[in-house]
Design a protein around this motif. Structure first.
Motif, mmCIF file in Angstrom:
data_model
loop_
_atom_site.group_PDB
_atom_site.id
_atom_site.type_symbol
_atom_site.label_atom_id
_atom_site.label_comp_id
_atom_site.label_asym_id
_atom_site.label_seq_id
_atom_site.Cartn_x
_atom_site.Cartn_y
_atom_site.Cartn_z
ATOM 1 N N ASP A 37 -10.431 -0.772 14.661
ATOM 2 C CA ASP A 37 -9.455 -1.539 13.894
ATOM 3 C C ASP A 37 -9.263 -0.942 12.504
ATOM 4 O OD1 ASP A 37 -7.933 -4.151 13.271
ATOM 5 O OD2 ASP A 37 -9.489 -4.120 11.729
ATOM 6 N N ARG A 38 -10.352 -0.630 11.816
ATOM 7 C CA ARG A 38 -10.245 -0.078 10.470
ATOM 8 C C ARG A 38 -9.516 1.265 10.478
ATOM 9 N NH1 ARG A 38 -15.651 -1.989 10.447
ATOM 10 N NH2 ARG A 38 -15.892 -3.852 9.154
ATOM 11 N N TRP A 39 -9.855 2.112 11.442
ATOM 12 C CA TRP A 39 -9.229 3.417 11.529
ATOM 13 C C TRP A 39 -7.740 3.305 11.829
ATOM 14 C CZ3 TRP A 39 -8.574 8.161 10.393
ATOM 15 C CH2 TRP A 39 -7.887 9.031 11.225
ATOM 16 N N LEU A 40 -7.377 2.471 12.793
ATOM 17 C CA LEU A 40 -5.970 2.356 13.177
ATOM 18 C C LEU A 40 -5.141 1.671 12.096
ATOM 19 C CD1 LEU A 40 -6.214 1.450 16.973
ATOM 20 C CD2 LEU A 40 -5.724 3.681 15.923
ATOM 21 N N MET A 55 -3.192 -0.304 22.608
ATOM 22 C CA MET A 55 -2.899 -0.296 24.042
ATOM 23 C C MET A 55 -3.073 1.087 24.656
ATOM 24 S SD MET A 55 -2.367 -3.299 25.165
ATOM 25 C CE MET A 55 -1.624 -2.897 26.751
ATOM 26 N N LYS A 56 -2.746 2.119 23.909
ATOM 27 C CA LYS A 56 -2.940 3.482 24.417
ATOM 28 C C LYS A 56 -4.418 3.719 24.725
ATOM 29 C CE LYS A 56 -2.189 8.340 23.150
ATOM 30 N NZ LYS A 56 -1.302 8.683 24.270
ATOM 31 N N HIS A 57 -5.260 3.309 23.793
ATOM 32 C CA HIS A 57 -6.703 3.481 23.969
ATOM 33 C C HIS A 57 -7.224 2.631 25.124
ATOM 34 C CE1 HIS A 57 -10.989 2.634 23.078
ATOM 35 N NE2 HIS A 57 -11.012 3.895 22.688
ATOM 36 N N THR A 59 -5.563 1.254 27.653
ATOM 37 C CA THR A 59 -4.990 1.613 28.947
ATOM 38 C C THR A 59 -5.677 2.839 29.530
ATOM 39 O OG1 THR A 59 -2.851 0.676 28.311
ATOM 40 C CG2 THR A 59 -2.855 2.209 30.159
ATOM 41 N N ALA A 60 -6.063 3.775 28.665
ATOM 42 C CA ALA A 60 -6.765 4.969 29.130
ATOM 43 C C ALA A 60 -8.086 4.606 29.793
ATOM 44 C CB ALA A 60 -6.995 5.928 27.970
ATOM 45 N N ASN A 61 -8.717 3.529 29.310
ATOM 46 C CA ASN A 61 -9.984 3.082 29.906
ATOM 47 C C ASN A 61 -9.769 2.281 31.179
ATOM 48 O OD1 ASN A 61 -11.609 4.235 27.891
ATOM 49 N ND2 ASN A 61 -11.308 2.477 26.542
ATOM 50 N N SER A 62 -8.810 1.336 31.128
ATOM 51 C CA SER A 62 -8.518 0.499 32.298
ATOM 52 C C SER A 62 -7.240 -0.281 32.054
ATOM 53 C CB SER A 62 -9.659 -0.489 32.570
ATOM 54 O OG SER A 62 -9.249 -1.491 33.490
ATOM 55 N N PRO A 63 -6.148 -0.001 32.777
ATOM 56 C CA PRO A 63 -4.914 -0.756 32.586
ATOM 57 C C PRO A 63 -5.082 -2.260 32.805
ATOM 58 C CG PRO A 63 -4.474 1.231 33.841
ATOM 59 C CD PRO A 63 -5.972 1.113 33.732
ATOM 60 N N GLU A 64 -5.914 -2.656 33.772
ATOM 61 C CA GLU A 64 -6.091 -4.084 34.034
ATOM 62 C C GLU A 64 -6.858 -4.754 32.905
ATOM 63 O OE1 GLU A 64 -7.626 -4.707 37.959
ATOM 64 O OE2 GLU A 64 -5.791 -3.939 38.909
ATOM 65 N N ALA A 65 -7.878 -4.085 32.373
ATOM 66 C CA ALA A 65 -8.592 -4.636 31.222
ATOM 67 C C ALA A 65 -7.712 -4.647 29.986
ATOM 68 C CB ALA A 65 -9.864 -3.831 30.962
ATOM 69 N N ALA A 66 -6.806 -3.677 29.873
ATOM 70 C CA ALA A 66 -5.921 -3.602 28.714
ATOM 71 C C ALA A 66 -5.017 -4.823 28.605
ATOM 72 C CB ALA A 66 -5.070 -2.333 28.772
ATOM 73 N N VAL A 67 -4.701 -5.456 29.735
ATOM 74 C CA VAL A 67 -3.872 -6.664 29.700
ATOM 75 C C VAL A 67 -4.721 -7.932 29.781
ATOM 76 C CG1 VAL A 67 -1.856 -5.483 30.634
ATOM 77 C CG2 VAL A 67 -3.437 -6.616 32.213
#
Length: 267
Positions: A37-40, A55-57, A59-67
């Motif tokens: 959060d601080r970096w972004l 979301m980019k970060h 989604t790269a890990n897991s699209p389902e977890a991203a939502v």
């Protein structure tokens, strides 16, 4: 109004310390999120760019977890819950629907399958999650339904025609949005709604101090969001029946001011 989904102030030090004591295993994950959060926030000062990077970060890990779905079964259940609710309130196959923050089509694929060909429009600020949406579409074999999946920079809907959608839907969008983003959406959504149309959105509800955790999760009082809608000439009401759903957020429905009798059921 039900108190079921009311959320305490999660920004206070007392809450954070209590949560950490109850859930020590989640401390490393929270610290990682806080560092991101601080970096972004330094790199992307405007909120939309910031959350697009989140979301980019994710989604790269897991699209389902991203939502917001910890498991595939939960992803399926939350999508079906949204679909069943709108159908029970009068969504018809011939309706045109706009799904704001459609993500990887957790609910969208149910709507695409149900609606007539070409009647589903999904928008999202994240191109990465829309690629995942295309994968969901192919996996469910729904290509022939020709849904519209469009990346957007804001919620002004300038590329969409007037009075085009009977149903507009935003699930877990305002829970990640500061008030100026919500205001922008409500300032423009009336233009694209049909006279008898409605806009449903969920939000994280508090009855105390409005607050946010990092810049990812925002908590609002019901009256605040209703007032924003009314400022833009819209009628808004809290949806008590949504509180029965197995989901921690609350829901408000917005209609045109002159359509006071509209409740999502055809007259």
């Amino acid at each position: 109004m039900s108190r079921k989904n009311v959320i305490a102030d999660r920004s206070t030090l007392g809450h954070k310390m209590g949560y950490a004591l109850r859930n020590p295993g989640k401390i490393p994950g929270y610290l990682k999120r806080a560092g991101r959060d601080r970096w972004l926030r330094l790199r992307y000062p405007d909120h939309v760019s910031y959350y697009r990077a989140v979301m980019k970060h994710d989604t790269a890990n897991s699209p389902e977890a991203a939502v917001g779905s910890a498991t595939h079964d939960r992803w399926l259940a939350l999508g079906k819950m949204q679909f069943d609710y709108l159908v029970s309130h009068g969504l018809q196959p011939g309706d045109r629907m706009l799904d704001i923050g459609c993500g990887n089509l957790r609910a969208g694929w149910w709507f695409i399958d149900y609606l007539d060909t070409g009647n589903y429009y999904g928008i999202d600020i994240s191109p990465d999650i829309l690629v995942a949406a295309q994968e969901t579409l192919a996996r469910q074999r729904l290509q022939a339904k020709l849904p519209h999946l469009t990346p957007v920079r804001d919620l002004t809907f300038t590329f969409l025609p007037d009075a085009h959608f009977r149903v507009v839907h935003a699930h877990s969008v305002f829970s990640h949005s500061p008030l100026h983003v919500i205001d922008e959406c409500l300032a423009h959504v009336g233009r694209i709604l049909t006279a008898d149309g409605w806009f449903d959105f969920t939000f994280d509800r508090t009855e105390g101090k409005e607050h946010h955790v990092l810049r990812e999760d925002f908590y609002y009082r019901t009256e605040t969001l209703i007032a924003v809608a009314e400022k833009h000439g819209l009628k808004a009401r809290f949806m008590d029946d949504w509180e029965k759903q197995p989901h921690g957020q609350s829901k408000i429905r917005v209609t045109h001011e002159e359509a006071r009798g509209v409740d999502g059921v055809r007259r």
